[in-house]
Design an enzyme around this catalytic site. Structure first.
Site: not given
Ligand code: UDP
Length: 314
Positions: A10, A31, A99, A145, A175
């Site tokens: 990402g 990913d 996890n 989220y 950001t």
């Protein structure tokens, strides 16, 4: 140091990966590329201390060999992405965090959680300090989220208190920088994409909501310092230079002399009215503060966007 970095393909994950490699670490990126982009790491392919594996971290994670640090950065993070992927977002923040914490516990590794200013929801105080508990609508569209990250913070603290895992939590504020996806739906990529394709920039609401934009190299430096610190409670990292979205659009528009005037579109539900980090904790604990101002950071980022857009068109 051998790190497992989830979400390493990402925007932020790939910049953090670069920093860890530059600091001499071995990095294994996990990913599933649901929002990450493999080309963000193309320059590291073949590097002796870099590996990448395509994996969904909401399922059991098996990593052979020793691991010193697990850094959990996997998650859709742009509002448009997590509205499109609500269940995956909830799962990666909850099951994915469970996890990755389990992996850290099993390997006796340190753990780092990428959390978010979204934990503060639509804040009733400004700037937001780490002590503020937030104002979140858990059943609204952004709840997928916000609540996943709030759960992620809770389970991280539980693994710290109950299992003694050496954990760290950063609350990341807005950001920007190279490797943001032009189509990720966030304000800056949207404005740039619109300007590059001759469309007017879409400002939501009246554009009076505020954000505070941090350049990516500053953010990564704060994260790296926090990762090496002994702080277990959340720390805000962001740039406290606050600006309205309308003013921000106009700042971007100045870089595109032919761009048409902005147009106004409805404000999405639960869009925070203000967001600005109180960074005194990071300043005190990490001797960190942002160095790159908006004009400088925008210059670098817009160059990047213009080049990648031109390359895409070829
Ligand atoms: N926004 C906007 N026009 C756009 C995209 C976003 O006015 O084309 C606004 C959005 O409503 C929000 C701010 O810009 O108030 C920042 O949105 P972004 O999606 O970048 O991230 P957020 O800070 O909301 O997570």
């Amino acid at each position: 140091m051998r790190a497992v970095l989830t979400g390493g393909a990402g925007f932020l994950g790939s910049h953090l990966c670069d920093r860890l490699i530059a600091e001499g670490w071995d990095v294994l990126v996990l990913d599933n590329l649901v929002t990450g982009v493999a080309t963000n790491l193309a320059h590291l392919q073949g590097h002796p201390r870099f590996q990448m594996q395509r994996m969904d971290v909401t399922k059991f994670i098996d990593v052979p060999g020793p691991v010193d640090y697990v850094l959990h950065f996997a998650s859709p993070a742009s509002p448009v992405d997590y509205l499109k992927l609500p269940i995956q977002t909830l799962k990666v923040g909850s099951l994915g965090t469970h996890n990755t914490l389990g992996l850290a516990l099993a390997k006796k590794a340190k753990f780092f959680l990428a959390s978010t200013s979204e934990c503060y929801g639509d804040p009733e105080v400004s700037p937001q300090s780490e002590e503020y508990w937030g104002h979140v609508n858990q059943i609204g569209p952004r709840g997928v989220y916000d609540e996943a990250k709030r759960f992620a913070e809770a389970i991280t603290m539980a693994y710290h208190r109950y299992h003694g895992v050496d954990t760290h939590i950063v609350r990341i504020f807005n950001t920007y920088g190279p490797r943001m996806r032009l189509n990720d739906g966030r304000a800056l990529p949207n404005f740039v994409h619109q300007a590059l394709t001759g469309q007017p920039m879409t400002v939501y609401g009246e554009g009076q909501q505020t954000r505070s934009f941090c350049y990516v190299s500053d953010l990564i430096d704060g994260i790296y310092r926090l990762a090496l610190s002994s702080e277990h409670l959340p720390v805000n990292i962001g740039n406290p230079q606050e600006i309205t979205i309308l003013e921000f659009a106009e700042r971007v528009r100045k870089h595109f002399p032919n761009a048409p005037p902005v147009v106004f579109r409805p404000l999405p539900q639960d869009d925070p009215k203000q967001r600005c980090p109180d960074i005194r904790k990071a300043q005190r604990l990490l001797q960190w503060q942002p160095k790159v101002g908006l004009e400088e950071g925008l210059g670098i980022t817009l160059d990047y966007f213009k080049k990648s857009f031109a390359a895409e068109k070829k």
